[in-house]
Design a protein around this motif. Structure first.
Motif: not given
Length: 336
Positions: A275, A313-314, A317, A332
């Motif tokens: 996560n 963020a990519q 993931a 991505q």
């Protein structure tokens, strides 16, 4: 313990970094006489490689104390110089040079050392880091009579403190920098009136605190989350734990400045991201997961993960691997 002295001692002090300088400062403020300070020769530092004095030398010069900077003690004249100070005792704190037997035996009361562990545990170069890494509940300082072995001398006094789950090597360093000077002054009070005793170390209980190496800082996700959490904290401020993230043929070395172990069950391969949110990046380990909370991208300053995810963020993931073997997909990369 009272520091009222029967007679002040004449002391040679030998040490190098700020940790040593804090002990020297306490001695300067005491009733004892500091007759000389020994430290290594000045070394090049900074971009200009300008010769720079260590913390103990700067403090000694500020207080008009004689400074000696031998490269070693092999030459007979270095023995003669030291003997000329007619010291009662030599105090050694993170000096960095080996002292031959002739030096150890020159002061009237010999040489004593402030060591950053509860001896006989963690003899050696990195006692603070190794105690934290091993999960010890306590550490401390031991004042010992030096002999020709590596931290093997008789113990005179030990002072302890707890290691918390939030401690890093940097915070433990500061704790011991406060404990050490007090323990040192108490020891010197005992030595001044001749009332001190010496307790031999039990060699069967000894452990070795090996010097840190940059290779130690590579995070191995096959270890448990608890072990990795301790390692992150143990390697601050140096060498700082890190991992390699592969972006196709490009590798990024990412440093971890703050993390915490999470006791959860998961089915993810080790090194996979479970996560990623403003609380941190949760990475699967062999037992539980490690939540990365403050990290440092190459060429950037360390930031909270919440700030990192705003632009990258990519990279993190859920489902991606940061095990050093995964690559970003073409999609991505376009998002990057």
């Amino acid at each position: 313990m009272s520091n009222a002295l029967a007679k002040p001692l004449n002391i040679i002090f030998a040490g190098t970094p700020d940790f040593a300088a804090q002990h020297l400062a306490a001695l300067i403020q005491s009733e004892h006489n500091i007759v000389a300070v020994y430290c290594p020769p000045d070394k090049p530092a900074g971009r200009g490689k300008k010769l720079t004095a260590c913390a103990t030398k700067l403090l000694a010069l500020e207080h008009n104390i004689a400074v000696e900077q031998p490269e070693n003690f092999k030459a007979p004249e270095t023995h003669t110089t030291l003997a000329g100070y007619q010291a009662d005792v030599m105090v050694v704190v993170a000096y960095g040079l080996l002292l031959p037997t002739v030096i150890l035996e020159t002061p009237r009361l010999g040489c004593i050392n402030v060591h950053g562990s509860i001896l006989p545990k963690w003899r050696g170069a990195a006692p603070i880091q190794r105690a934290l890494e091993a999960g010890d509940p306590q550490t401390g300082v031991t004042i010992m009579q030096m002999d020709k072995g590596l931290d093997t001398g008789d113990m005179i006094l030990t002072s302890t403190c707890d290691i918390t789950l939030q401690d890093t090597s940097a915070s433990l360093y500061e704790k011991l920098a406060k404990l050490g000077p007090v323990a040192l002054l108490d020891t010197l009070t005992l030595m001044a009136d001749g009332s001190y005793t010496r307790e031999p170390q039990d060699n069967n209980l000894a452990t070795h605190a090996a010097k840190l190496d940059k290779a130690d800082a590579e995070l191995n996700w096959h270890l448990s989350a608890d072990v990795l959490d301790r390692r992150v904290r143990a390697y601050i401020p140096w060498p700082v734990t890190q991992f390699t993230f592969n972006e196709n043929s490009k590798q990024h070395r990412i440093r971890v400045w703050q993390a915490s172990a999470i006791s959860i069950e998961h089915s993810q391969p080790v090194g996979n991201i479970i996560n990623a949110d403003k609380q941190g990046i949760v990475v699967a380990t062999s037992d539980g997961a490690l939540r990365l909370e403050v990290i440092q991208l190459p060429g950037k300053k360390a930031l909270a993960v919440a700030d990192i995810l705003n632009g990258k963020a990519q990279w993190f993931a859920p489902g991606l691997s940061i095990n050093g073997s995964a690559s970003l997909t073409a999609t991505q990369q376009e998002q990057n």
